[in-house]
Write a protein that holds these residues in place. Structure first.
Motif, mmCIF file in Angstrom:
data_model
loop_
_atom_site.group_PDB
_atom_site.id
_atom_site.type_symbol
_atom_site.label_atom_id
_atom_site.label_comp_id
_atom_site.label_asym_id
_atom_site.label_seq_id
_atom_site.Cartn_x
_atom_site.Cartn_y
_atom_site.Cartn_z
ATOM 1 N N GLU A 1 0.850 -1.196 0.000
ATOM 2 C CA GLU A 1 0.000 0.000 0.000
ATOM 3 C C GLU A 1 0.882 1.241 0.000
ATOM 4 O OE1 GLU A 1 -2.821 2.488 3.139
ATOM 5 O OE2 GLU A 1 -2.359 0.371 3.513
ATOM 6 N N SER B 1 0.175 5.233 0.163
ATOM 7 C CA SER B 1 -1.012 6.044 0.432
ATOM 8 C C SER B 1 -0.663 7.372 1.082
ATOM 9 C CB SER B 1 -1.981 5.277 1.338
ATOM 10 O OG SER B 1 -1.385 5.015 2.592
ATOM 11 N N LEU C 1 -4.937 6.321 -2.548
ATOM 12 C CA LEU C 1 -4.521 4.954 -2.265
ATOM 13 C C LEU C 1 -4.067 4.289 -3.554
ATOM 14 C CD1 LEU C 1 -4.362 2.353 -0.533
ATOM 15 C CD2 LEU C 1 -6.793 1.995 -1.042
ATOM 16 N N LEU D 1 -2.088 0.517 -4.835
ATOM 17 C CA LEU D 1 -1.543 -0.792 -4.500
ATOM 18 C C LEU D 1 -0.561 -1.200 -5.584
ATOM 19 C CD1 LEU D 1 -4.644 -2.866 -3.306
ATOM 20 C CD2 LEU D 1 -3.146 -1.358 -1.983
ATOM 21 N N TYR E 1 -11.604 -1.110 1.694
ATOM 22 C CA TYR E 1 -10.982 -0.192 2.633
ATOM 23 C C TYR E 1 -12.031 0.729 3.238
ATOM 24 C CZ TYR E 1 -11.114 2.876 -1.494
ATOM 25 O OH TYR E 1 -11.512 3.587 -2.605
#
Length: 278
Positions: A146, A148, A153, A155, A188
Motif C-alpha cells: 500500500e 497512500s 490509495l 496498490l 478499505y
C-alpha cells in the motif's frame, strides 16, 4: 536495577536471528546483542546494534536507523557479512514478509531491496502523489504494498505494477482497515477529514481492474476501532469487537447481510462467535 529480554526475533526454516536487550541505567538505556544461528550449530554474535528485519536466501537483513537514513546489511547464518552496509535516505519504509524484501520511499521513488541491491518500482509523482512527504507504505500481504496519503490509495505488486488506485471523495480520508487480495481485489474504510472522533465510516471495495464502489455507511464507537476486513472472491466481511458484523457482495449495490444476531447466538452458547472465511 536492570533486566534482560529478547526484544526481537525472526526465523526462516531452521535459521534464527534474535536480539537480547539489557536495560539499565537512569534513564534506562538499551544495550543490544544480535545473535544468528542456522539451527544446527552454535550461535554467532553479529558486530552490529541493528535490528533484524527478516531472511532472504542470502541471509538475514538488519536495519539501523539514523535520522532519515537506513543502514541495511545482510549476514550469513555463520555471522559473517555478505556485503558492505547499504545506506539509503528514506522518508518511509516497511518490511514485507510475503516477499521477504525491504520497501522504502527514497529520492521520490518506491524501491524494493534485498539488502544488497535496490530496484526502483515507481516514481511517487507518477502514482499521483504531489511528492514523497506524507506518503506512507504498508504491507498488505500477498505481495501487495500500500502506497497512500490521507486522500489517495495505490496498490503495487512486487514487480511494481499498479494493481489499484483511487482518490477519496472530498471531505473523506483513509482510516480504519484495509484488505487486498493478490488479484487486486481491495476493500478499505474511510473516515471524515474533520478532527472529530472517527466514528462515522464508509466502506469501499473494488474488484480487479474495477473502480471502487461505496458499499456502506455506518457508525461504530471509537472503542471498537480498529475493525477487521476479510476478502473472499467478491465477498467482503467486516466486523468489530462490539459484535458489529456485516457481509457484502462487491459486485452489486445491495444491503449487506447482518451477522450480529448469529454472533450473539453463538456467544450465548459459550462460543467465540468470531466471523471468518474458513
Amino acid at each position: 536495577m536492570s533486566f534482560t529480554v529478547i526484544s526481537a526475533a525472526t526465523s526462516s526454516e531452521r535459521r534464527l536471528a534474535y536480539v537480547v536487550s539489557r536495560w539499565s541505567g537512569h534513564p534506562r538505556n538499551d544495550h543490544r546483542l544480535l545473535f544468528v544461528t542456522d539451527g544446527a550449530g552454535e550461535e554467532h554474535l553479529l558486530k552490529t546494534a541493528a535490528y533484524p528485519l527478516g531472511w532472504t536466501p542470502r541471509g538475514v537483513i538488519t536495519a539501523g536507523v539514523a535520522w532519515s537514513h537506513v543502514e541495511l546489511r545482510v549476514w550469513r547464518a555463520d555471522g559473517r557479512p555478505v556485503a558492505p552496509t547499504r545506506t539509503m535516505r528514506v522518508s518511509a519504509s516497511i518490511w514485507d514478509w510475503s516477499t521477504n524484501r525491504f520497501y522504502a520511499i527514497s529520492h521520490g521513488r518506491v524501491i524494493r531491496s534485498d539488502g544488497i541491491s535496490a530496484t526502483s518500482l515507481a516514481r511517487v509523482q507518477s502514482l499521483g502523489f504531489a511528492g514523497p512527504s506524507l506518503v506512507f507504505l504498508s504491507s498488505l500481504g500477498n505481495g501487495l504494498i500500500e502506497v497512500s496519503s490521507t486522500s489517495r490509495l495505490v496498490l503495487l505488486d512486487a514487480a511494481g505494477r499498479t494493481r489499484f488506485r483511487a482518490k477519496l471523495p472530498r471531505g473523506w480520508r483513509l482510516g480504519g482497515s484495509i484488505a487486498a487480495e493478490r488479484d487486486g481485489t481491495v476493500a478499505y474504510e474511510a473516515v471524515p477529514s474533520t478532527k472529530q472522533a472517527a466514528r462515522h465510516f464508509r466502506l469501499y471495495a473494488a474488484l480487479p481492474g474495477g473502480r471502487p464502489r461505496l458499499l456502506d455507511r455506518y457508525d461504530v464507537a471509537p472503542a471498537c476501532v480498529p475493525h477487521s476486513l476479510q476478502l473472499r472472491g467478491s465477498a467482503v466481511l467486516l466486523y468489530a469487537s462490539d459484535g458489529f458484523a456485516r457481509l457484502y457482495d462487491a459486485r452489486v449495490s445491495s444491503a449487506p447481510a447482518d451477522l450480529a444476531p448469529a454472533m450473539r447466538w453463538l456467544r450465548a452458547r459459550h462460543r467465540t462467535g468470531q466471523p471468518s472465511f474458513a
